[in-house]
Design an enzyme around this catalytic site. Structure first.
Site, short mmCIF file in Angstrom:
data_model
loop_
_atom_site.label_atom_id
_atom_site.label_comp_id
_atom_site.label_asym_id
_atom_site.label_seq_id
_atom_site.Cartn_x
_atom_site.Cartn_y
_atom_site.Cartn_z
N TYR A 140 0.82 -1.21 0.00
CA TYR A 140 0.00 0.00 0.00
C TYR A 140 0.86 1.27 0.00
O TYR A 140 0.43 2.30 -0.51
CB TYR A 140 -0.89 0.05 1.26
N LYS A 195 2.76 -15.30 2.88
CA LYS A 195 3.04 -16.08 1.67
C LYS A 195 4.54 -16.38 1.66
O LYS A 195 5.27 -16.07 0.73
CB LYS A 195 2.59 -15.26 0.44
N ASP A 227 -3.26 -18.15 0.84
CA ASP A 227 -4.23 -18.81 -0.03
C ASP A 227 -4.98 -19.90 0.72
O ASP A 227 -6.20 -20.03 0.64
CB ASP A 227 -3.55 -19.37 -1.30
N ASP A 251 -6.63 -6.83 4.17
CA ASP A 251 -7.71 -6.17 3.45
C ASP A 251 -8.62 -7.23 2.81
O ASP A 251 -9.84 -7.21 2.96
CB ASP A 251 -7.13 -5.25 2.37
N ASP A 255 -12.63 -8.76 4.21
CA ASP A 255 -13.88 -8.73 3.44
C ASP A 255 -14.46 -10.15 3.33
O ASP A 255 -15.65 -10.36 3.50
CB ASP A 255 -13.64 -8.21 2.00
C1 IPM Z 1 -10.57 -1.04 3.78
C2 IPM Z 1 -10.76 -0.47 2.41
C3 IPM Z 1 -9.58 0.46 2.08
C4 IPM Z 1 -8.32 -0.37 2.12
C5 IPM Z 1 -9.71 1.21 0.74
C6 IPM Z 1 -11.02 1.96 0.62
C7 IPM Z 1 -8.55 2.13 0.51
O1 IPM Z 1 -10.90 -1.48 1.47
O2 IPM Z 1 -10.47 -0.26 4.75
O3 IPM Z 1 -10.53 -2.27 3.90
O4 IPM Z 1 -7.94 -0.98 1.12
O5 IPM Z 1 -7.68 -0.39 3.16
MG MG Z 2 -11.05 -3.42 2.31
#
Ligand code: IPM
Ligand code: MG
Length: 363
Positions: A140, A195, A227, A251, A255
């Site tokens: 990042y 990884k 993975d 990240d 999700d």
């Molecule tokens: C999160 C989001 C952010 C990230 C984006 C919006 C920059 O996906 O907070 O998980 O990638 O960190």
């Molecule tokens: Mg995210």
């Protein structure tokens, strides 16, 4: 008096922040706490107002506050802006400016929502994972990065994009400590996710994490490739207690893990520094511009983020618990926003209705 910076972003931000502030106001009445809110724009909203996604004034407002509450940033209408003007850049910027290197994302399934989970109830039930994601390093922020040109062997000029996945040992050490300390208060297990079979940076991540683990004899450390972890999270998520991982893997995995709970709209997060700057709280979901202004978004992720604020920034454990209890009670009685609605025995609620129901139950 606690000063809270409230960062207004894009999409559904103002609706979810409204809900969160109503909850804080109720907590203030019940627990006799005083909150002062300092509003500041961020993301696309700030770009529209002053031409940059992260104005200096917004950073100053955060730095003078005791905690920061953020909605979400991003909207398709900003997709064509230069990278440094895009709303997402503000989010990365504020994390860096406040030195918020540790991102805690608890994935805890409410029994009441087992029917909304895409996983079988027996797999989703009792899942309670804490993802500890490093937040200010990795690919990042790594340099060098960019899009340049290069010549191919057959002498064509083509574009090449690159980012640098990089961690130094200090960065790894400090996030590892956060993970082990979190595990000590939980089931005392840390799984380091990386990884290391391919990436050098992951080999170092493992090596330093192993070293740090020696200071925590009561915590068991295991390792998993990312993975495999992605697969294990849907096969058997109960095996995890604390997952320690880098920025990009965290990240993606957070999700994925959030869906176990039935909806991305349920997951709060806390981002922490080493203590000299305020912590920031935000739902893990995005700005959902398609839902904006419809009074239909699920405010629970933001409401639970406020609960995390009360716990981690203000040490108000009973106020935090009362929010969790209120949310659980509302779900138990069958009230649902659209994302977690199921036709059997639940009542569809607007954002403001479910917020009011939660507030009534805070005591
Ligand atoms: C999160 C989001 C952010 C990230 C984006 C919006 C920059 O996906 O907070 O998980 O990638 O960190
Ligand atoms: Mg995210």
């Amino acid at each position: 008096m606690k000063n809270i910076a409230v960062l207004l972003g894009d999409g559904v931000s103002s609706e979810i922040l409204d809900s969160a502030i109503k909850v804080l106001n109720k907590v203030s009445d019940v627990y006799n706490l005083k909150f002062n809110y300092n509003y500041a724009p961020i993301g696309g909203r700030a770009y529209d107002e002053v031409g940059v996604p992260l104005p200096d004034k917004t950073v100053e407002t955060c730095l003078k506050s005791d905690a920061v509450l953020l909605g979400a940033v991003g909207d398709w209408k900003y997709d064509t802006l230069a990278p440094e003007l895009r709303p997402e850049r503000a989010l990365l910027g504020i994390r860096k400016k406040l030195n918020l290197f540790a991102n805690l994302r608890p994935v805890k399934v409410f029994d009441e929502l087992l029917n909304s989970s895409p996983l079988k109830p027996e797999i989703a039930q009792d899942v309670d994972v804490m993802i500890v994601r490093e937040l200010t390093g990795d690919v990042y922020f790594g340099e060098p990065k960019g899009i340049t040109k290069k010549r191919t062997l057959d002498n064509r000029e083509i574009k090449v994009g690159f980012n640098n996945m990089i961690y130094d040992e200090d960065e790894i050490r400090r996030i590892a400590h956060v993970a082990f300390k979190a595990a000590q208060k939980r089931k005392k297990r840390v799984c380091c996710v990386d990884k290391a079979n391919v990436l050098d940076v992951s080999r170092l991540f493992r090596e330093v994490t192993t070293e740090v683990s020696k200071e925590y004899n009561d915590v068991e450390l295991s390792y998993m490739y990312v993975d495999n972890c992605a697969m294990q999270l849907v096969l058997n998520p109960k095996q995890f207690d604390v997952i320690l991982t880098g920025n990009i893997f965290g990240d993606i995995l957070s999700d994925e893990a959030s869906t176990i709970c039935g909806s991305l709209g349920m997951l709060p997060s806390a981002s922490m520094s080493s203590g000299n700057t305020p912590y920031m709280y935000e739902p893990i979901h995005g700005s959902a511009p398609d839902l904006a202004g419809k009074n239909s978004v699920n405010p629970i992720a933001t409401i639970l983020s406020v609960a995390m604020m009360l716990y981690y920034s203000f040490n108000e454990k009973s106020a935090c618990d009362s929010i969790y209890r209120a949310v659980k009670d509302v779900l138990k009685q069958g009230y649902r926003t659209r994302d977690i609605f199921d036709k059997n025995n639940t009542e569809l609620c607007t954002t403001s209705k479910i917020t009011d129901l939660i507030i009534e139950r805070i005591r």
